[in-house]
Design an enzyme around this catalytic site. Structure first.
Site, PDB file in Angstrom:
ATOM      1  N   LYS A 127       3.888  69.233  18.831  1.00 51.70           N
ATOM      2  CA  LYS A 127       3.363  67.857  18.863  1.00 51.70           C
ATOM      3  C   LYS A 127       4.185  66.941  17.956  1.00 51.70           C
ATOM      4  CE  LYS A 127       0.455  64.371  19.162  1.00 51.70           C
ATOM      5  NZ  LYS A 127       0.488  63.483  20.318  1.00 51.70           N
ATOM      6  N   LYS A 140       1.430  58.568   9.552  1.00 45.87           N
ATOM      7  CA  LYS A 140       1.047  59.935   9.146  1.00 45.87           C
ATOM      8  C   LYS A 140       1.881  60.961   9.916  1.00 45.87           C
ATOM      9  CE  LYS A 140      -2.077  61.714  11.501  1.00 45.87           C
ATOM     10  NZ  LYS A 140      -2.537  62.613  12.550  1.00 45.87           N
TER      11      LYS A 140
HETATM   12  P1  NAD Z   1      -9.801  57.694  14.953  1.00 40.35           P
HETATM   13  O1  NAD Z   1      -9.544  57.219  13.573  1.00 40.35           O
HETATM   14  O2  NAD Z   1     -10.084  56.717  16.039  1.00 40.35           O
HETATM   15  O3  NAD Z   1     -11.068  58.718  14.950  1.00 40.35           O
HETATM   16  C1  NAD Z   1     -11.269  59.692  14.004  1.00 40.35           C
HETATM   17  C2  NAD Z   1     -12.770  59.898  13.796  1.00 40.35           C
HETATM   18  O4  NAD Z   1     -12.930  60.905  12.790  1.00 40.35           O
HETATM   19  C3  NAD Z   1     -13.494  58.645  13.283  1.00 40.35           C
HETATM   20  O5  NAD Z   1     -14.625  58.378  14.102  1.00 40.35           O
HETATM   21  C4  NAD Z   1     -13.886  59.010  11.856  1.00 40.35           C
HETATM   22  O6  NAD Z   1     -15.124  58.436  11.447  1.00 40.35           O
HETATM   23  C5  NAD Z   1     -13.994  60.526  11.942  1.00 40.35           C
HETATM   24  N1  NAD Z   1     -13.855  61.183  10.649  1.00 40.35           N
HETATM   25  C6  NAD Z   1     -12.884  60.993   9.705  1.00 40.35           C
HETATM   26  N2  NAD Z   1     -13.098  61.801   8.649  1.00 40.35           N
HETATM   27  C7  NAD Z   1     -14.226  62.522   8.933  1.00 40.35           C
HETATM   28  C8  NAD Z   1     -14.953  63.508   8.233  1.00 40.35           C
HETATM   29  N3  NAD Z   1     -14.586  63.916   7.013  1.00 40.35           N
HETATM   30  N4  NAD Z   1     -16.060  64.012   8.816  1.00 40.35           N
HETATM   31  C9  NAD Z   1     -16.465  63.605  10.041  1.00 40.35           C
HETATM   32  N5  NAD Z   1     -15.803  62.674  10.768  1.00 40.35           N
HETATM   33  C10 NAD Z   1     -14.704  62.133  10.210  1.00 40.35           C
HETATM   34  O7  NAD Z   1      -8.575  58.627  15.325  1.00 40.35           O
HETATM   35  P2  NAD Z   1      -8.047  59.004  16.807  1.00 40.35           P
HETATM   36  O8  NAD Z   1      -7.127  57.943  17.284  1.00 40.35           O
HETATM   37  O9  NAD Z   1      -9.197  59.420  17.643  1.00 40.35           O
HETATM   38  O10 NAD Z   1      -7.135  60.269  16.458  1.00 40.35           O
HETATM   39  C11 NAD Z   1      -7.688  61.546  16.166  1.00 40.35           C
HETATM   40  C12 NAD Z   1      -6.545  62.545  16.063  1.00 40.35           C
HETATM   41  O11 NAD Z   1      -5.851  62.625  17.330  1.00 40.35           O
HETATM   42  C13 NAD Z   1      -5.473  62.159  15.023  1.00 40.35           C
HETATM   43  O12 NAD Z   1      -5.019  63.316  14.373  1.00 40.35           O
HETATM   44  C14 NAD Z   1      -4.377  61.527  15.853  1.00 40.35           C
HETATM   45  O13 NAD Z   1      -3.114  61.622  15.223  1.00 40.35           O
HETATM   46  C15 NAD Z   1      -4.465  62.341  17.142  1.00 40.35           C
HETATM   47  N6  NAD Z   1      -3.978  61.645  18.347  1.00 40.35           N
HETATM   48  C16 NAD Z   1      -4.328  60.341  18.568  1.00 40.35           C
HETATM   49  C17 NAD Z   1      -3.862  59.715  19.734  1.00 40.35           C
HETATM   50  C18 NAD Z   1      -4.217  58.260  20.045  1.00 40.35           C
HETATM   51  O14 NAD Z   1      -3.606  57.689  20.970  1.00 40.35           O
HETATM   52  N7  NAD Z   1      -5.186  57.642  19.340  1.00 40.35           N
HETATM   53  C19 NAD Z   1      -3.061  60.429  20.648  1.00 40.35           C
HETATM   54  C20 NAD Z   1      -2.771  61.748  20.397  1.00 40.35           C
HETATM   55  C21 NAD Z   1      -3.234  62.357  19.240  1.00 40.35           C
END
Ligand code: NAD
Length: 295
Positions: free
Chosen positions: A170, A238
Site C-alpha cells: 500500500k 502520514k
Molecule cells: P477518517 O479520519 O475519515 O476516519 C477515521 C475514523 O476513526 C474517525 O471516525 C475517527 O473518529 C475514528 N477514530 C480515530 N481514533 C479512534 C480511536 N482511538 N478509537 C475509535 N475511533 C477512532 O479517515 P479515513 O479517510 O476513513 O481513513 C481511514 C484509514 O484508511 C486511514 O488509515 C487512511 O490512510 C486509509 N485510507 C483512506 C482512503 C481515503 O480515500 N480516505 C483511501 C485508502 C485508505
C-alpha cells in the site's frame, strides 16, 4: 460469525455498511458515536470500547487514521488486547506502519489471535461502491476464514505475504500516486501560467504519456475548485512519512518521496490539512498567480 468494526470515518462507514448489508451480525465503535448513527439505524450494535467489541466478536476490523490511533485502539486502557480470545482474528484496514502491525501480530500470537494487515485502495468512491482493492499480509488460514467478508467491501483481494507486507504494498502504491498527484498539480499550474486552457491540457494529457489517476479526477475536483475530502492532505502526509520510514528501514533513499512530503507539508502550513489531496495545487496557484479552473 460476529464481526466488529472500529473507525467509522470516510472509509469505515462504507466498508462496515457493506458487511452489515451482506447479513453479518455487526458491532461498531468510534470515538464519535454519532458517526455510527446510520449503521445503528440499520441494525448494527454499539460497542462501548474496543475491548467490549473484541469480547463480543470473533473478527474485528479497524479503519483508523494513524499508527498512533491503531496503537491506542489495540493497547489502550480498554483496548482490543484486553478483549481478545483464542481463535479471534484482527484485521487492520488502515494504512499503517508495517513494523507496528508486525509488533501487534507478535503480541496477539501469544493470545492465540491471528492478525492480518489489509489496507485498501480505491478511495472513498471505491469504499462506497464496494469495489476496493485489498492487499493482505498475514496467515493464509485466517485470510481464508474472512475472505468472504473482504469480498463484501472489495472486488480484488491480493494475498501479499507475511503480516506487514499488505502495508508495504500500500505504501509503495501511495508513494507512486502521491508523486503523480504532486507532479500533476505542478504541471497544470505551469501549463496555465504558460497560457494553455486547462481543459485542452487535460484532453492532451489524457491521451499522452503524462496520463495518471490523479489528473483524471480534475474535472470533478480542481477544475471546479472542489477540494472536499476524499482522501485528506493530513492522511497523505502520514502515508508519505510511512513510505519514507520504509525506505530508511531498507536503506533506500527516496528523493522524490522527500519532495512530495515537502509539498504536502507546505499545503498543511497553508491551512489545507483537512481538504482533499488535490489541494496541493492551492499553494502552487498562490505562488504563481494562476487558477486551474474550468468555468
Ligand atoms: P477518517 O479520519 O475519515 O476516519 C477515521 C475514523 O476513526 C474517525 O471516525 C475517527 O473518529 C475514528 N477514530 C480515530 N481514533 C479512534 C480511536 N482511538 N478509537 C475509535 N475511533 C477512532 O479517515 P479515513 O479517510 O476513513 O481513513 C481511514 C484509514 O484508511 C486511514 O488509515 C487512511 O490512510 C486509509 N485510507 C483512506 C482512503 C481515503 O480515500 N480516505 C483511501 C485508502 C485508505
Amino acid at each position: 460469525m460476529k464481526i466488529g468494526f472500529i473507525g467509522i470515518g470516510q472509509m469505515g462507514r462504507h466498508m462496515s455498511r457493506h458487511i452489515l448489508e451482506a447479513g453479518y451480525n455487526l458491532t461498531v465503535h468510534d470515538l464519535k458515536k454519532e458517526a455510527a448513527a446510520p449503521l445503528l439505524k440499520k441494525g448494527a450494535v454499539w460497542g462501548n470500547n474496543p475491548a467490549a467489541v473484541a469480547e463480543s466478536c470473533q473478527v474485528v476490523f479497524t479503519s483508523l487514521p494513524t499508527p498512533q490511533n491503531v496503537e491506542e485502539v489495540v493497547y489502550g486502557k480498554n483496548g482490543l488486547k484486553k478483549g481478545w480470545k483464542k481463535g479471534d482474528i484482527y484485521v487492520d484496514t488502515s494504512t499503517n506502519s508495517p513494523s507496528l502491525i508486525r509488533k501487534i501480530a507478535g503480541d496477539a500470537k501469544n493470545k492465540g489471535v491471528a492478525v492480518l494487515d489489509a489496507p485498501v485502495s480505491g478511495g472513498t468512491k471505491g469504499a462506497e461502491a464496494g469495489t476496493l482493492a485489498i492487499m493482505v499480509g498475514g496467515d493464509k488460514a485466517a485470510l481464508k476464514k474472512i475472505h468472504e467478508v473482504l469480498l463484501t467491501m472489495g472486488q480484488k483481494v491480493f494475498p501479499v505475504g507475511d503480516v506487514g507486507c499488505g502495508n508495504a504494498a500500500k505504501l509503495v502504491n501511495n508513494l507512486i500516486s502521491l508523486a503523480s498527484n504532486s507532479i500533476s498539480a505542478t504541471g497544470f499550474a505551469l501549463g496555465v501560467k504558460a497560457g494553455i486552457d486547462p481543459r485542452i491540457l487535460w484532453d492532451i494529457i489524457s491521451v499522452s504519456t503524462g496520463n495518471n489517476w490523479s489528473m483524471r479526477q480534475y474535472p470533478n475536483t480542481t477544475f471546479k475548485g472542489n477540494f472536499e475530502p476524499g482522501f485528506r492532505v493530513g492522511l497523505a502526509y502520514k502515508d508519505i512519512g510511512l513510505a519514507l520510514d520504509l525506505g530508511r528501514e531498507y536503506g533506500m533513499p527516496l528523493p522524490v518521496g522527500e519532495a512530495v512530503k515537502k509539498e504536502l507539508y507546505d499545503t498543511i502550513k497553508a491551512g489545507y490539512e483537512d481538504k482533499g489531496v488535490d489541494a496541493v495545487i492551492l499553494p502552487l496557484e498562490a505562488a504563481s498567480g494562476v487558477e486551474v479552473r474550468v468555468p
